[in-house]
Each structure stands twice: as C-alpha cells, then as structure tokens.
Design a protein around this motif. Structure first.
Motif, PDB file in Angstrom:
ATOM      1  N   LEU A 146       7.375   5.886 -16.973  1.00 34.96           N
ATOM      2  CA  LEU A 146       7.101   5.270 -18.401  1.00 34.96           C
ATOM      3  C   LEU A 146       6.620   6.276 -19.640  1.00 34.96           C
ATOM      4  O   LEU A 146       7.479   6.044 -20.673  1.00 34.96           O
ATOM      5  N   VAL A 147       5.921   7.422 -19.163  1.00 34.57           N
ATOM      6  CA  VAL A 147       5.917   8.397 -20.357  1.00 34.57           C
ATOM      7  C   VAL A 147       6.940   9.003 -20.711  1.00 34.57           C
ATOM      8  O   VAL A 147       7.401   9.312 -21.877  1.00 34.57           O
ATOM      9  N   GLN A 148       7.884   9.459 -19.734  1.00 33.55           N
ATOM     10  CA  GLN A 148       9.170  10.028 -20.004  1.00 33.55           C
ATOM     11  C   GLN A 148      10.306   9.241 -20.834  1.00 33.55           C
ATOM     12  O   GLN A 148      10.902   9.591 -21.473  1.00 33.55           O
ATOM     13  N   ALA A 149      10.146   7.934 -20.597  1.00 37.00           N
ATOM     14  CA  ALA A 149      10.991   7.011 -21.225  1.00 37.00           C
ATOM     15  C   ALA A 149      10.362   6.342 -22.516  1.00 37.00           C
ATOM     16  O   ALA A 149      11.054   5.522 -23.124  1.00 37.00           O
ATOM     17  N   PHE A 150       9.088   6.492 -22.942  1.00 36.22           N
ATOM     18  CA  PHE A 150       8.466   5.885 -23.702  1.00 36.22           C
ATOM     19  C   PHE A 150       9.119   6.086 -24.973  1.00 36.22           C
ATOM     20  O   PHE A 150       9.114   5.161 -26.061  1.00 36.22           O
ATOM     21  N   PRO A 151       9.627   7.281 -25.566  1.00 39.91           N
ATOM     22  CA  PRO A 151      10.291   7.102 -26.975  1.00 39.91           C
ATOM     23  C   PRO A 151      11.536   6.212 -26.970  1.00 39.91           C
ATOM     24  O   PRO A 151      11.728   5.400 -27.918  1.00 39.91           O
ATOM     25  N   GLN A 152      12.299   6.077 -25.840  1.00 38.17           N
ATOM     26  CA  GLN A 152      13.431   5.160 -25.896  1.00 38.17           C
ATOM     27  C   GLN A 152      13.019   3.900 -25.824  1.00 38.17           C
ATOM     28  O   GLN A 152      13.589   2.898 -26.601  1.00 38.17           O
ATOM     29  N   VAL A 153      11.841   3.444 -25.166  1.00 40.62           N
ATOM     30  CA  VAL A 153      11.296   2.339 -24.837  1.00 40.62           C
ATOM     31  C   VAL A 153      10.839   1.660 -26.376  1.00 40.62           C
ATOM     32  O   VAL A 153      10.939   0.567 -26.798  1.00 40.62           O
ATOM     33  N   ARG A 154      10.090   2.611 -26.735  1.00 40.33           N
ATOM     34  CA  ARG A 154       9.596   2.313 -28.267  1.00 40.33           C
ATOM     35  C   ARG A 154      10.384   1.925 -29.311  1.00 40.33           C
ATOM     36  O   ARG A 154      10.453   0.983 -30.091  1.00 40.33           O
ATOM     37  N   LEU A 155      11.609   2.965 -29.037  1.00 36.33           N
ATOM     38  CA  LEU A 155      12.719   2.664 -30.268  1.00 36.33           C
ATOM     39  C   LEU A 155      13.334   1.159 -29.796  1.00 36.33           C
ATOM     40  O   LEU A 155      13.718   0.380 -30.866  1.00 36.33           O
ATOM     41  N   ALA A 156      13.336   0.866 -28.739  1.00 34.00           N
ATOM     42  CA  ALA A 156      14.175  -0.255 -28.334  1.00 34.00           C
ATOM     43  C   ALA A 156      12.984  -1.599 -28.756  1.00 34.00           C
ATOM     44  O   ALA A 156      13.643  -2.549 -29.215  1.00 34.00           O
ATOM     45  N   ILE A 157      11.680  -1.499 -28.519  1.00 34.52           N
ATOM     46  CA  ILE A 157      10.967  -2.618 -29.053  1.00 34.52           C
ATOM     47  C   ILE A 157      10.875  -2.697 -30.443  1.00 34.52           C
ATOM     48  O   ILE A 157      10.899  -3.868 -30.950  1.00 34.52           O
ATOM     49  N   TYR A 158      11.089  -1.568 -31.236  1.00 36.01           N
ATOM     50  CA  TYR A 158      11.242  -1.560 -32.688  1.00 36.01           C
ATOM     51  C   TYR A 158      12.533  -2.466 -33.202  1.00 36.01           C
ATOM     52  O   TYR A 158      12.457  -3.208 -34.081  1.00 36.01           O
ATOM     53  N   GLY A 159      13.575  -1.873 -32.606  1.00 42.48           N
ATOM     54  CA  GLY A 159      14.832  -2.603 -32.819  1.00 42.48           C
ATOM     55  C   GLY A 159      14.794  -3.965 -32.495  1.00 42.48           C
ATOM     56  O   GLY A 159      15.366  -4.852 -33.353  1.00 42.48           O
ATOM     57  N   ILE A 160      14.325  -4.538 -31.296  1.00 41.96           N
ATOM     58  CA  ILE A 160      14.277  -5.752 -30.984  1.00 41.96           C
ATOM     59  C   ILE A 160      13.475  -6.560 -31.923  1.00 41.96           C
ATOM     60  O   ILE A 160      13.818  -7.910 -32.421  1.00 41.96           O
ATOM     61  N   ALA A 161      12.239  -6.089 -32.233  1.00 40.57           N
ATOM     62  CA  ALA A 161      11.157  -6.774 -33.141  1.00 40.57           C
ATOM     63  C   ALA A 161      11.844  -6.825 -34.590  1.00 40.57           C
ATOM     64  O   ALA A 161      11.931  -7.988 -35.259  1.00 40.57           O
ATOM     65  N   SER A 162      12.648  -5.862 -34.961  1.00 44.25           N
ATOM     66  CA  SER A 162      13.269  -6.094 -36.627  1.00 44.25           C
ATOM     67  C   SER A 162      14.268  -7.129 -36.551  1.00 44.25           C
ATOM     68  O   SER A 162      14.303  -7.725 -37.358  1.00 44.25           O
ATOM     69  N   ALA A 163      15.055  -7.031 -35.295  1.00 43.65           N
ATOM     70  CA  ALA A 163      16.216  -8.012 -35.339  1.00 43.65           C
ATOM     71  C   ALA A 163      15.792  -9.586 -35.384  1.00 43.65           C
ATOM     72  O   ALA A 163      16.231 -10.281 -35.959  1.00 43.65           O
ATOM     73  N   THR A 164      14.712  -9.496 -34.277  1.00 42.83           N
ATOM     74  CA  THR A 164      14.127 -10.797 -34.167  1.00 42.83           C
ATOM     75  C   THR A 164      13.529 -11.572 -35.630  1.00 42.83           C
ATOM     76  O   THR A 164      13.798 -12.591 -35.864  1.00 42.83           O
ATOM     77  N   LEU A 165      12.664 -10.425 -36.150  1.00 39.95           N
ATOM     78  CA  LEU A 165      12.011 -10.866 -37.449  1.00 39.95           C
ATOM     79  C   LEU A 165      13.389 -11.063 -38.399  1.00 39.95           C
ATOM     80  O   LEU A 165      12.944 -12.026 -39.508  1.00 39.95           O
ATOM     81  N   ALA A 166      14.159 -10.374 -38.534  1.00 38.89           N
ATOM     82  CA  ALA A 166      15.117 -10.504 -39.502  1.00 38.89           C
ATOM     83  C   ALA A 166      15.990 -11.885 -39.402  1.00 38.89           C
ATOM     84  O   ALA A 166      16.145 -12.727 -40.145  1.00 38.89           O
ATOM     85  N   GLY A 167      16.040 -12.379 -38.180  1.00 41.45           N
ATOM     86  CA  GLY A 167      16.687 -13.569 -38.018  1.00 41.45           C
ATOM     87  C   GLY A 167      15.948 -14.762 -38.139  1.00 41.45           C
ATOM     88  O   GLY A 167      16.305 -15.896 -39.006  1.00 41.45           O
ATOM     89  N   LEU A 168      14.321 -14.411 -38.051  1.00 43.51           N
ATOM     90  CA  LEU A 168      13.376 -15.454 -38.397  1.00 43.51           C
ATOM     91  C   LEU A 168      13.287 -15.752 -39.704  1.00 43.51           C
ATOM     92  O   LEU A 168      13.066 -16.768 -40.415  1.00 43.51           O
ATOM     93  N   VAL A 169      13.293 -14.641 -40.591  1.00 46.42           N
ATOM     94  CA  VAL A 169      13.352 -14.480 -42.043  1.00 46.42           C
ATOM     95  C   VAL A 169      14.639 -15.283 -42.443  1.00 46.42           C
ATOM     96  O   VAL A 169      14.486 -16.001 -43.678  1.00 46.42           O
ATOM     97  N   ILE A 170      15.956 -15.159 -42.111  1.00 46.02           N
ATOM     98  CA  ILE A 170      17.041 -15.680 -42.540  1.00 46.02           C
ATOM     99  C   ILE A 170      16.951 -17.202 -42.292  1.00 46.02           C
ATOM    100  O   ILE A 170      17.166 -18.140 -43.197  1.00 46.02           O
ATOM    101  N   ALA A 171      16.198 -17.706 -41.239  1.00 41.52           N
ATOM    102  CA  ALA A 171      16.033 -19.037 -40.757  1.00 41.52           C
ATOM    103  C   ALA A 171      15.104 -19.690 -41.688  1.00 41.52           C
ATOM    104  O   ALA A 171      15.020 -21.030 -41.518  1.00 41.52           O
ATOM    105  N   GLY A 172      14.370 -18.806 -42.314  1.00 42.51           N
ATOM    106  CA  GLY A 172      13.183 -19.592 -43.133  1.00 42.51           C
ATOM    107  C   GLY A 172      12.034 -19.765 -42.306  1.00 42.51           C
ATOM    108  O   GLY A 172      10.932 -20.477 -42.972  1.00 42.51           O
ATOM    109  N   VAL A 173      11.878 -19.274 -41.006  1.00 40.84           N
ATOM    110  CA  VAL A 173      10.600 -19.393 -40.144  1.00 40.84           C
ATOM    111  C   VAL A 173       9.567 -18.562 -40.693  1.00 40.84           C
ATOM    112  O   VAL A 173       8.446 -19.210 -40.668  1.00 40.84           O
ATOM    113  N   VAL A 174       9.805 -17.345 -40.884  1.00 35.97           N
ATOM    114  CA  VAL A 174       8.713 -16.509 -41.385  1.00 35.97           C
ATOM    115  C   VAL A 174       9.263 -15.963 -42.978  1.00 35.97           C
ATOM    116  O   VAL A 174      10.561 -15.622 -43.094  1.00 35.97           O
ATOM    117  N   THR A 175       8.193 -15.518 -43.433  1.00 35.70           N
ATOM    118  CA  THR A 175       8.443 -14.935 -44.830  1.00 35.70           C
ATOM    119  C   THR A 175       8.630 -13.589 -44.706  1.00 35.70           C
ATOM    120  O   THR A 175       8.049 -12.960 -43.659  1.00 35.70           O
TER     121      THR A 175
END
Length: 132
Positions: free
Chosen positions: A4-33
């Motif tokens: 986990l420690v060795q892969a943490f930078p890649q895991v962190r980048l993936a979490i940021y990417g997933i969170a950003s894409a999900t939130l962008a979709g929710l903003v477009i759908a009008g669920v989240v400002t």
C-alpha cells in the motif's frame, strides 16, 4: 515497505481522478453545486493527506537504542571508554579516562569564577573598588 505504501501515490492519484470525475458529473446533472464540489474535493484531499501522514509514520524506521553501558559515572555522568584499533574490541586504553576527567575539571575550574572573583570584577566596573 508494504505494498500500500509503495502504491500509495498511484492510489491517491486514482482517488482524486475518480472523485473529480464523479463530482463533475454530479455538477452537470445539477445534484451538486460547484461550491459543494470544491468543498468535497478539499475534504478528499485532507483525508488522503492524513492517510499519507499515517502511512509515513507507520513506515519510518525506529532509531537505534543508545547503549547504556557507557553511561556510568564520570564528571558529567558519562565515562568515555576508548578501544584499541584492532577491531577485535580490545580493552579500554589505560589512564585515558583519568586524563580526560582531569582535563574536564581543569576547564571547568578555569571558566567558573568564584563568587569573590565575580564580586571584585563588578566592584571594579562600578568604580567602587580601587586596585591597590
């Protein structure tokens, strides 16, 4: 080091990417400002930062424990033991500890003026005592 420690930078980048894409979709759908989306991403970042700190703390090597065998007496609570250069752990060099202890005592005596000496110096500086 754990995987986990060795892969943490890649895991962190993936979490940021997933969170950003999900939130962008929710903003477009009008669920989240946009403001809510920004706050959520900040919380995700804080959580990942705290996790990184925890992982770093768990995977730092512990400092070696000091050997207490040399801390036994002497002028300052420590005794210096010098060994021969043979590498076989030869005994301490005779008389060296005594010479060092005497040297420390002489230095302490030289830099530690007595109360009378300090008083005489102050009286001279204040002009209350004349040399004579």
């Amino acid at each position: 080091m754990s995987k986990l420690v060795q892969a943490f930078p890649q895991v962190r980048l993936a979490i940021y990417g997933i969170a950003s894409a999900t939130l962008a979709g929710l903003v477009i759908a009008g669920v989240v400002t946009e403001g809510q989306s920004s706050n959520i991403l900040n919380y995700v970042g804080l959580g990942l930062g705290a996790l990184a700190t925890l992982l770093a703390g768990l995977n730092v090597s512990k400092p070696p424990v000091a050997d207490q065998s040399t801390a036994s007496g002497g002028a300052n609570g420590f005794e210096l033991v010098l060994t021969g250069a043979g590498g076989g752990g030869g005994g301490s060099i005779p008389g060296v500890n005594d010479v060092i202890s005497q040297g420390i005592q002489q230095v302490q005596a030289a830099i530690t003026p007595s109360v009378d000496q300090i008083r005489a110096q102050l009286e001279q500086q204040l002009g209350r005592r004349t040399e004579g």
